[in-house]
Enzyme design. Structure first.
Site, PDB file in Angstrom:
ATOM      1  N   SER A  62       0.851  -1.188   0.000  1.00 15.54           N
ATOM      2  CA  SER A  62       0.000   0.000   0.000  1.00 15.54           C
ATOM      3  C   SER A  62       0.885   1.235   0.000  1.00 15.54           C
ATOM      4  O   SER A  62       2.009   1.205   0.514  1.00 15.54           O
ATOM      5  CB  SER A  62      -0.916   0.018   1.234  1.00 15.54           C
TER       6      SER A  62
ATOM      7  N   TYR B 208      -1.399  -1.314  10.559  1.00 12.42           N
ATOM      8  CA  TYR B 208      -1.618  -1.556   9.129  1.00 12.42           C
ATOM      9  C   TYR B 208      -0.463  -1.004   8.305  1.00 12.42           C
ATOM     10  O   TYR B 208       0.105  -1.705   7.451  1.00 12.42           O
ATOM     11  CB  TYR B 208      -2.930  -0.919   8.688  1.00 12.42           C
TER      12      TYR B 208
END
Length: 368
Positions: free
Chosen positions: A231, A244
Site C-alpha cells: 500500500s 496496518y
C-alpha cells in the site's frame, strides 16, 4: 487448435438512478490527463507522426515549427528508448505466459481485489486456487471456475497443507498473488498486542508462509510470477493506522529482499516479481474515508488495479503497479525539506482522514 470458450456469466448493469449524477468535469482527474497525454503529446509515435504531417504540408526543414517538431520527436524517442533499456536492466527479459499452463494462487481471493482477480481468471478457464478464511460452497466455486481452500494464511502449517492440496489438484503453482490483508483502525495507545499480532500475521507473515510453500515449486519449474500487494501507506504512514501501515511497510522491504535473492539464483531467471502499492481503493476496507482532492488523489477502482496487475502477469514482466498517479511519487516525499513534508501532510488531511471517517470509533476489523 481452437481457443477455449469463455464462460457465460449473468451480469446486471447498474441502473441510471443507482449511480451518482455528477457533472462531467468531476470525472476529470490528473490520472486521466496523464493517461491521455501519455498516448498523444508525450508518445514517441505521435511525435514522429507530427513531423511527417508537417512534411506532408511541404513545411521546409529549416522552418521553426519543423525544427521544434523534430527536436520534440527526438526527445520523446530518446526517453522511450531509455525507459525500455532501464526496465530490461532492472527486470530482465519477459517470460512466456500461457494461462492454460499456469496455476494461479491468490490469497484473500473471496472478495475485494483478490476476488476480482480470481473470478476474472476463472471466467477465462485458468487454473485458479484461492486461500481464504471465508468458506465458499461448492456450487458457487464451480460456477466461478475457481478452487477455494479454506485456510488461515497467517498459519504456516495450514498454508503448507493447502499448497500440497493445490499441487495434487491443479499442479505446481506458478503465479502467486499475495493479496490477503486486514485493517483495524485505532490509536497506538488503544491497540492490544493480540490485535497488532493478528494484523502482522495476516498482512506480513502470510507472505513468508506462502513464499516458503510456493517458491520451491516455481524454482523446480524454473518460471513463475510473484505479486506482492502492499500500500502507498507503507511509504507514508498515517495516524490511527499504525499496525496496518507498519505491516505494509514491511512488505516493501520483503519485496526488495526477494528480488535480490532471486537475482542470485540461476533457477530464478524466469521468475518475475510485481509490487503493488495502490492508494485508496473502492473497497469496504476504507469505506467512508474521503479523499481531500478527487482531481489529485482520486479513489482508484478495483478494476483499474486488477487490469494493471493482469497486464504485467500476462506479459510475463516484472514491475510495479502504483495507482493513482500520486502513489508513484510518494516515496520522494522523504527527499523534501521536513517543513514542506509537514505542510503536504496537513494539506492532504491524511492524518485526520481515518478519525473523520468514523473507523476509529467503530473499531471494526476489515479485510481486503
Amino acid at each position: 487448435m481452437s481457443p477455449p470458450k469463455l464462460k457465460e456469466v449473468n451480469v446486471s448493469l447498474p441502473r441510471k438512478f443507482d449511480t451518482p449524477d455528477e457533472p462531467w468535469y468531476r470525472y476529470i482527474t490528473v490520472d486521466l490527463l496523464h493517461y491521455v497525454l501519455g498516448y498523444t503529446v508525450f508518445h514517441p509515435f505521435v511525435a514522429c507522426v507530427l513531423v511527417l504531417c508537417l512534411r506532408a504540408q511541404y513545411t521546409p526543414w529549416h522552418a521553426l515549427e519543423m525544427r521544434i517538431a523534430i527536436a520534440w520527436a527526438m526527445l520523446m524517442c530518446t526517453i522511450g528508448i531509455f525507459n525500455i533499456i532501464s526496465d530490461r536492466i532492472a527486470y530482465g527479459a519477459p517470460r512466456e505466459v500461457d494461462l492454460s499452463e499456469e496455476v494461479i494462487v491468490i490469497t484473500g481471493g473471496v472478495d475485494g481485489l483478490g476476488g476480482l482477480l480470481a473470478e476474472t481468471y476463472g471466467m477465462r478457464n485458468a487454473n485458479v486456487a484461492v486461500l481464504d478464511m471465508k468458506k465458499v460452497d461448492d456450487e458457487e466455486a464451480e460456477e466461478k471456475g475457481v478452487f477455494y481452500y479454506q485456510c488461515d494464511v497467517g498459519d504456516a502449517k495450514q498454508v503448507e497443507a493447502a499448497v500440497a492440496e493445490i499441487v495434487e489438484d491443479l499442479g505446481a503453482p506458478t503465479i502467486l498473488v499475495n493479496n490477503a490483508g486486514m485493517v483495524r483502525a485505532g490509536s497506538i495507545l488503544d491497540s492490544t498486542p493480540e490485535e497488532v499480532e493478528q494484523t502482522f500475521r495476516t498482512n506480513t507473515i502470510s507472505h513468508f508462509n506462502t513464499l516458503r510453500a510456493v517458491l520451491p515449486h516455481m524454482l523446480s519449474e524454473r518460471r513463475g510470477t510473484i505479486v506482492t500487494v502492499s500500500s502507498v501507506l507503507g511509504r507514508l504512514g498515517a495516524a490511527n493506522l499504525s499496525s496496518y501501515t507498519a505491516s505494509k511497510a514491511a512488505l516493501l522491504a520483503l519485496h526488495q529482499s526477494l528480488r535480490a535473492e532471486l537475482a542470485q539464483n540461476p533457477d530464478a531467471n524466469e521468475i518475475k516479481t510485481i509490487l503493488v502499492t495502490p492508494g485508496q481503493m473502492g473497497t469496504k476496507m476504507f469505506q467512508g474515508v474521503k479523499t481531500p482532492s478527487k482531481f489529485l488523489g482520486p479513489v482508484v477502482s478495483l478494476a483499474e488495479v486488477a487490469k494493471s496487475i493482469m497486464n504485467l502477469i500476462e506479459k510475463g514482466e516484472s514491475g510495479e503497479v502504483a495507482l493513482p498517479l500520486y502513489t508513484k511519487y510518494a516515496g520522494t516525499l522523504d527527499a523534501l525539506p521536513v517543513g514542506i513534508q509537514a505542510l503536504l501532510r496537513r494539506w492532504s488531511a491524511m492524518d485526520t482522514a481515518i478519525q473523520k471517517s468514523g473507523m476509529v470509533s467503530k473499531s471494526e476489523m476489515k479485510e481486503q
